[in-house]
Design a protein around this motif. Sequence first.
Motif, PDB file in Angstrom:
ATOM      1  N   ASP A  51       0.846  -1.196   0.000  1.00  0.00           N
ATOM      2  CA  ASP A  51       0.000   0.000   0.000  1.00  0.00           C
ATOM      3  C   ASP A  51       0.877   1.240   0.000  1.00  0.00           C
ATOM      4  OD1 ASP A  51      -1.866  -1.937   0.384  1.00  0.00           O
ATOM      5  OD2 ASP A  51      -2.877  -0.966   2.077  1.00  0.00           O
ATOM      6  N   TRP A  52       0.526   2.180  -0.889  1.00  0.00           N
ATOM      7  CA  TRP A  52       1.190   3.485  -0.891  1.00  0.00           C
ATOM      8  C   TRP A  52       0.136   4.562  -0.666  1.00  0.00           C
ATOM      9  CZ3 TRP A  52       2.615   0.132  -5.011  1.00  0.00           C
ATOM     10  CH2 TRP A  52       3.937  -0.325  -4.961  1.00  0.00           C
ATOM     11  N   ARG A  53       0.426   5.484   0.209  1.00  0.00           N
ATOM     12  CA  ARG A  53      -0.431   6.655   0.374  1.00  0.00           C
ATOM     13  C   ARG A  53       0.057   7.730  -0.590  1.00  0.00           C
ATOM     14  NH1 ARG A  53      -3.052   6.949   5.501  1.00  0.00           N
ATOM     15  NH2 ARG A  53      -4.025   4.915   5.817  1.00  0.00           N
ATOM     16  N   VAL A  54      -0.680   7.948  -1.672  1.00  0.00           N
ATOM     17  CA  VAL A  54      -0.289   8.992  -2.615  1.00  0.00           C
ATOM     18  C   VAL A  54      -0.767  10.362  -2.146  1.00  0.00           C
ATOM     19  CG1 VAL A  54      -0.209   7.449  -4.589  1.00  0.00           C
ATOM     20  CG2 VAL A  54      -2.360   8.539  -4.004  1.00  0.00           C
ATOM     21  N   ARG A  55      -1.689  10.370  -1.199  1.00  0.00           N
ATOM     22  CA  ARG A  55      -2.118  11.616  -0.544  1.00  0.00           C
ATOM     23  C   ARG A  55      -2.621  11.228   0.835  1.00  0.00           C
ATOM     24  NH1 ARG A  55      -3.609  16.883  -1.807  1.00  0.00           N
ATOM     25  NH2 ARG A  55      -5.268  17.793  -0.553  1.00  0.00           N
ATOM     26  N   ASP A  56      -2.228  11.972   1.846  1.00  0.00           N
ATOM     27  CA  ASP A  56      -2.576  11.588   3.203  1.00  0.00           C
ATOM     28  C   ASP A  56      -2.828  12.828   4.043  1.00  0.00           C
ATOM     29  OD1 ASP A  56      -2.996  10.374   5.591  1.00  0.00           O
ATOM     30  OD2 ASP A  56      -1.060   9.374   5.717  1.00  0.00           O
ATOM     31  N   VAL A  57      -4.056  13.340   3.959  1.00  0.00           N
ATOM     32  CA  VAL A  57      -4.490  14.412   4.844  1.00  0.00           C
ATOM     33  C   VAL A  57      -5.767  13.940   5.530  1.00  0.00           C
ATOM     34  CG1 VAL A  57      -3.468  16.252   3.460  1.00  0.00           C
ATOM     35  CG2 VAL A  57      -5.807  15.538   2.997  1.00  0.00           C
ATOM     36  N   LYS A  58      -6.194  14.667   6.565  1.00  0.00           N
ATOM     37  CA  LYS A  58      -7.272  14.194   7.417  1.00  0.00           C
ATOM     38  C   LYS A  58      -8.541  13.906   6.635  1.00  0.00           C
ATOM     39  CE  LYS A  58      -9.846  15.354  11.605  1.00  0.00           C
ATOM     40  NZ  LYS A  58     -10.050  16.340  12.693  1.00  0.00           N
ATOM     41  N   SER A  59      -8.902  14.740   5.687  1.00  0.00           N
ATOM     42  CA  SER A  59     -10.169  14.582   4.979  1.00  0.00           C
ATOM     43  C   SER A  59      -9.997  14.094   3.544  1.00  0.00           C
ATOM     44  CB  SER A  59     -10.923  15.921   4.960  1.00  0.00           C
ATOM     45  OG  SER A  59     -10.148  16.912   4.327  1.00  0.00           O
ATOM     46  N   ASP A  60      -8.805  13.613   3.207  1.00  0.00           N
ATOM     47  CA  ASP A  60      -8.583  13.132   1.841  1.00  0.00           C
ATOM     48  C   ASP A  60      -7.401  12.167   1.844  1.00  0.00           C
ATOM     49  OD1 ASP A  60      -8.435  12.663  -0.842  1.00  0.00           O
ATOM     50  OD2 ASP A  60      -8.258  14.754  -1.446  1.00  0.00           O
ATOM     51  N   ILE A  61      -7.714  10.874   1.979  1.00  0.00           N
ATOM     52  CA  ILE A  61      -6.684   9.831   1.979  1.00  0.00           C
ATOM     53  C   ILE A  61      -6.801   9.043   0.682  1.00  0.00           C
ATOM     54  CG2 ILE A  61      -5.800   7.779   3.152  1.00  0.00           C
ATOM     55  CD1 ILE A  61      -7.005   8.868   5.729  1.00  0.00           C
ATOM     56  N   ARG A  62      -5.711   9.014  -0.091  1.00  0.00           N
ATOM     57  CA  ARG A  62      -5.714   8.295  -1.361  1.00  0.00           C
ATOM     58  C   ARG A  62      -4.646   7.207  -1.311  1.00  0.00           C
ATOM     59  NH1 ARG A  62      -6.130  13.566  -5.434  1.00  0.00           N
ATOM     60  NH2 ARG A  62      -7.658  14.685  -4.158  1.00  0.00           N
ATOM     61  N   THR A  63      -5.053   5.995  -1.630  1.00  0.00           N
ATOM     62  CA  THR A  63      -4.183   4.837  -1.488  1.00  0.00           C
ATOM     63  C   THR A  63      -4.148   4.048  -2.781  1.00  0.00           C
ATOM     64  OG1 THR A  63      -4.793   4.684   0.852  1.00  0.00           O
ATOM     65  CG2 THR A  63      -3.718   2.768  -0.120  1.00  0.00           C
ATOM     66  N   VAL A  64      -2.966   3.599  -3.135  1.00  0.00           N
ATOM     67  CA  VAL A  64      -2.788   2.653  -4.243  1.00  0.00           C
ATOM     68  C   VAL A  64      -2.308   1.334  -3.638  1.00  0.00           C
ATOM     69  CG1 VAL A  64      -1.532   2.102  -6.354  1.00  0.00           C
ATOM     70  CG2 VAL A  64      -2.246   4.460  -5.907  1.00  0.00           C
TER      71      VAL A  64
END
Length: 761
Positions: A468-481
Motif C-alpha cells: 500500500d502506498w499513500r499517494v495523498r494523506d491528509v485528514k479529509s482526503d486519503i488516497r491509497t494505491v
Amino acid sequence: DLLAETDRRLISKFQNEGCPLASVHHILMPITGKSPEEAVRLEYIASNADVLHFADIKISGNLELAESDLLKIAKMNFVGFLFKKPKAIPEIANNALNQILSHCFSLGYVDAKIKSDWFIENKKADLLITVNEGKRYELKEIDFIFDMRTQKDIENIITSLFDFFDLNKFQRDNDFQFEFKSNNKNWISSSMRWETIDKNSYKLIILEPTPFIKINIANIRSIIQKNLASSGIINPKVIVDVESDIDGGVKARLHVPQQNIERLHRLVIQGAEHTKSDFILSEIRPTSNQPGIKFGDPLVIASITNARTNLGSLGVFSSIDTRTMEEAAGGSSIGPSPWQPGDILFRLKERQLWNFSNAFSYDRSVGYQFGIGAQRINIGGQAKTMDFGIRAGDGTIDNPTLRRIFPTSNPGRSLDVYNIAFSDPWLSTQPFSDWLSDRGLLRSELAYIKERQGAYLIFRRRFVTSIDWRVRDVKSDIRTVRLGYRFENVGVSGPNAEEMQYQVRSPKHSILSTPFIQFIRDTRDHPFDPKKGSITSLQFEIALQVLGTTANSSFIKAEFHHSWNFSVGEASRFGVTSLTFRLGAARPTASSSLEMPLSERFFAGGANSHRGIEPGQLGPSGVLYSRESKPPYNLIYGEDDRRAYISVPIGGQAVVLINLDYRFPLPVWGRWIWGELFIDSGEIYNRIRDYPAPGSLLPPFPHWRTSAGTGLVLRLGGFPIKIEYAWDIRKMLGKKDNEVYSSYVGDTRLKNILISAGIQF
C-alpha cells in the motif's frame, strides 16, 4: 459552595428541558430529635418549572438593519422534529443570538450588542431579542511593516499573501503597484490595490466600500504567522494596530518584528527499549514528500507534528510526547550538559511485544465463530508484525447444540479460517518517490479457509501479498494505491460430482495466480460512523494461465464501489443520508469454460449488502439433491418432495447494487439511538451474455430485487451497532410473477432481523 453549585445544576437541568424561567432555592432543616450538627434535611423548591415551547421570535431596538432579515437569520434552526415547534431551551435561544451577532459583525457593526428576554403566555414562549447595532465601520487600508533579517523572508511572506488572495501569475509579476480582485471566496470581494512603499513597507488599499470585519484581519495575521512558523520561529509574533476616523473608516497596521529562528541542536529519545534508534531517526527525518526534522534544520511545528504522526502510525508506541527538554526538566538541566535552545525530547511508551486475543462472533451469513489470536509486534525493532489467528465455525466444531442456538440462513453455512500474516510498514519506495510516498506498507498472509455453503464445500489454500502506498494523506482526503498478488489452490466438492458439475458448474479444482491493483480515496470524517464525505474503491484482477492459473479457471474481474454521506441540517442535527453504488463484472477468459470458478463469483445479500435478502442468497441458484453427509451419500427423501433437494446460491459474473439510507436521531434518545429508513435494490447476474443459463431457476435478466426497511442504530462510542429488517417491495405491492420466480423470491427473502456493526458497505 456545594449548595450553590447544586442550585446551578438544577436550574440548568430545568432550562435544558424547556423551562426557561425556572428558579430553584433550597431550605436546610434539622431532622427532628437530632441537633443540626448531626443531621439536616435538604429541601429544594422549584418555581416557574413548566415545560414551554417556542411560539415566535421578535426583534426590537434595531435602527439600520431590516427586521425581516434579522428574523430570517434568527429562525434558521427554529424547527423541531417533524416541523414541530421546539422546546424553549437555551441552546436554540443562544443559536439565534449568535447568528444575529455574526450577521452584525459581517456588515461592519463590530460593536454590536444584543440581549434577550422571555415573554410567556399560555405555556408558550416568545423570545424577544433587542439589537443595538452601534456604529458601522468600513475597512480602508491595511499596512504591512517588516523588520526581517533578509529580503527573502519578506518575499516569502508576500508570496503567501498572494497565494491567499489567489492572484494570477501576471499580477504577481507586477507587484510594485497593481489593482486586483481576490479569487478567494473567503476574502474581501471588492477591488483592491497593492502598493510597494519600500523593501520593508507595503499597503493594501480597499477601493470599494467594504465592512470592517475583525476576522479578515485575523486571517491575514494567521497567514503571516504560519509563514513565520514554517521558517522555524517557534512563537511567531505579529503586532496588530487598528485606527478609525470620525467617519468610521478603519486602517489596520500589521507589524512583524525581527524574531529568532530556532534550529534542532540536540535530540533525546526516551522509552525506546526495543525499537532501533536508526529506525526511529529514519521515520522522523524529512523526505521528498513529507516534512520532518533533522539536525541543523529550523524547528518547524508542522515538521515536529509530522514526525510524531509517523512514529504513531507504526503501531509500536502507545503514547508519544514531544516537548523542548527545558520544558521537560522544568527549567533545570539533567545530566552533565545544560539544555540549550533547539533541544527536543521525544518521550515514548512502547506497547507490549506480545498481544493475545479471543473472540466470538455470529452472523447469519456464516454462522458462529470462535477465534483466538496472537500478535508479535516490533520484530527486529523496526515495527514489523506477525499475526497468528484461528477462527473456527460449525464446519470444524460440528456441535448440534451450537448449531441450533446460532442458526444460519438456508442453506446453512460456516466459515473456518487459519492464517499467519506478516506486515512491514517501513518498506522503502525511494525509486518511485516522485509520485508515491517514501514508505509503503507490505502485507503478506498465508491462510487455509474452509467454507461450507449448504450442500457443497469450498477449500482454499491462499497466499496474498500486497503493498500500500499513500499517494495523498491528509485528514479529509486519503488516497491509497494497493498493488498485490494472490495465489490460491481451490477445491469444490459436494455429495455428488455430476450434480455439482451440472448445477453449480464450477471446476472441481483450480489454481489461481492473480495479480491485482486497487485505488482507494477516502474523504469520510469517520471510518465507522460517517456524517459527511465519501469513499471510492476501484479494483482490477486478472488470473493468467501464463502465471500458473489452470486452463479452466482463468478470468478478468473489475469492481467499483462508491458511497456518499450527506449531513442533514447543521452538524447532522436532522440526520445523515447515504447513497452507495456497487458495480462488478467478470468474464472467464479460458476458451474451455463459460463459467467463473465458484470462489471468484459475485455474491450479495444480508447486512451491508442487500438487506431484504437472506445472506448470500441474491441472484442465480442451483438445485442439489439432499444426501447423507457421509459415504455412500444416499438420497434423503421425505413426505414432501421439496425436502429431497436444496436450492443453493451459485453467484454470478455481474453485480449491480444501490443502497439509499436515511439515519436520524430519535427524540430524547438521539444522542445514543438513531432511527433508520432504507431502500436496497439490485441483482446478481449469472452471465454477462448468453441468457438464459442452462438449468437456472431464474428467467432471463430477472427483475431487480428491491427491498425497503427500517432499523435502529445504537451509537456506542463511535462504533454503531445496526439492527435492521427489510421487506420485498414486489411482495408488499402484490406483484404477480411466474411460479418458479415466486418460489425463488419466497425462499430467499429475509426472514430474520439483521445485526451488524459499522455504517459501511
